[in-house]
Design an enzyme around this catalytic site. Structure first.
Site, PDB file in Angstrom:
ATOM      1  N   ASP A  90     -28.621  -4.251  40.335  1.00 66.66           N
ATOM      2  CA  ASP A  90     -27.360  -5.058  38.689  1.00 66.66           C
ATOM      3  C   ASP A  90     -28.956  -4.481  37.480  1.00 66.66           C
ATOM      4  OD1 ASP A  90     -26.996  -7.892  37.246  1.00 66.66           O
ATOM      5  OD2 ASP A  90     -28.959  -7.928  37.397  1.00 66.66           O
ATOM      6  N   TYR A 197     -33.468  -8.400  28.130  1.00 64.37           N
ATOM      7  CA  TYR A 197     -32.595  -8.593  27.464  1.00 64.37           C
ATOM      8  C   TYR A 197     -32.409  -8.268  25.986  1.00 64.37           C
ATOM      9  CZ  TYR A 197     -29.451  -9.870  31.988  1.00 64.37           C
ATOM     10  OH  TYR A 197     -28.809  -9.417  33.002  1.00 64.37           O
ATOM     11  N   HIS A 252     -20.116  -9.870  43.299  1.00 64.98           N
ATOM     12  CA  HIS A 252     -22.159  -9.480  42.588  1.00 64.98           C
ATOM     13  C   HIS A 252     -23.065  -8.987  43.603  1.00 64.98           C
ATOM     14  CE1 HIS A 252     -24.319  -7.415  38.923  1.00 64.98           C
ATOM     15  NE2 HIS A 252     -25.293  -7.989  39.704  1.00 64.98           N
TER      16      HIS A 252
END
Length: 274
Positions: A90, A197, A252
């Protein structure tokens, strides 16, 4: 910066650094650490900056990708080494890609799990409506304050749902979730995790189109609800020597759901001589 780091394995073994993603911490690699140690590797598993027990600097700019890659370089050098194998999942995969591009001499071999090359991901966000729809949460995190409130309310129920909805049933059970709730409850942790982010627009130019020099293994759970499967194939185009191993029906969280198969592929890749 002070990073909390789990260390394991012989001090003179080949060095492997495991990099977690969002909203994980070092604990996400618990099923890989014993296998790597048994194979003779020296293993470092940091809580990346902003997570769990590591420092949580204030301000978005502290979480630019160049800073995150710099942490990895400093960690490698703290072991008295000039290079290491990097494994990332990730966001940790994003940091690993960046390190392999920014500091090619410091990365011996690279393995990324469900993490596309940064250029591939940026192109997909700009041109692929299906990927843009899957990545809606990124733009939500750009909003001030609201994401922290949303993720923190009801004992981080939204974060817990993020894990359970994106994985096989039973993977993130109550016994496991207690460790995540503890990590997420650290002072400043939610804000810092979201800042990763928020710092994306501050990253500067994308990595050059020059292929990654380190031999690269891409492990990809095909049932990923956040990332389109074609991103894995497209990422191979940025590797001088790259191989893709798909894990059908894995999500994931491929390394948590298929630890035996992932560990076998990982050790084989890191132990290869060519």
């Amino acid at each position: 910066m002070t990073l909390h780091v789990i260390t394991a394995g012989p001090e003179d073994g080949p060095l492997v650094v495991l990099l977690h993603g969002f909203p994980d911490f070092w604990f996400g690699w618990r099923k890989q650490i014993p296998a790597l140690v048994e194979a003779g590797f020296r293993v470092l598993v940091p809580d990346q900056r902003g997570y769990n027990l590591s420092d949580k600097p204030a301000g978005v700019r502290a979480y630019r990708i160049s800073k995150l890659a710099g942490d990895v370089v400093a960690l490698i050098r703290s072991e008295g080494r000039d290079s290491a194998h990097l494994v990332g999942h990730d966001w940790g995969g994003g940091v690993a890609w960046d390190c392999a591009t920014r500091y090619p001499a410091m990365v011996d071999r690279l393995c990324v799990l469900n993490a596309p090359h940064p250029r591939v991901f940026a192109t997909a966000l700009a041109t692929n409506p299906r990927q843009l729809l899957r990545s809606w949460y990124i733009f939500f995190f750009f909003i001030p304050l609201l994401p922290e409130w949303t993720l923190g309310r009801n004992r981080q129920a939204t974060l817990e749902l993020l894990l359970t909805d994106s994985s096989r049933p039973g993977i993130f059970h109550e016994g496991v979730m207690q460790y995540y709730h503890e990590a997420w409850s650290r002072n400043g942790a939610l804000r810092s995790m979201i800042h990763w982010y928020r710092a994306m627009p501050l990253a500067g130019p994308l990595p050059p189109k020059t292929p990654v020099r380190a031999p690269t293994l891409i492990c990809w759970g095909t049932d990923d609800t956040a990332l389109r499967p074609e991103l894995a194939t497209q990422s191979l185009e940025f590797c001088e020597v790259g191989r893709l191993k798909r894990f059908e029906r894995a999500s994931h969280w491929v390394h948590v759901e298929e630890p035996t198969s992932v560990n076998e592929a990982l050790c084989a890749h890191l132990e290869a001589e060519a």
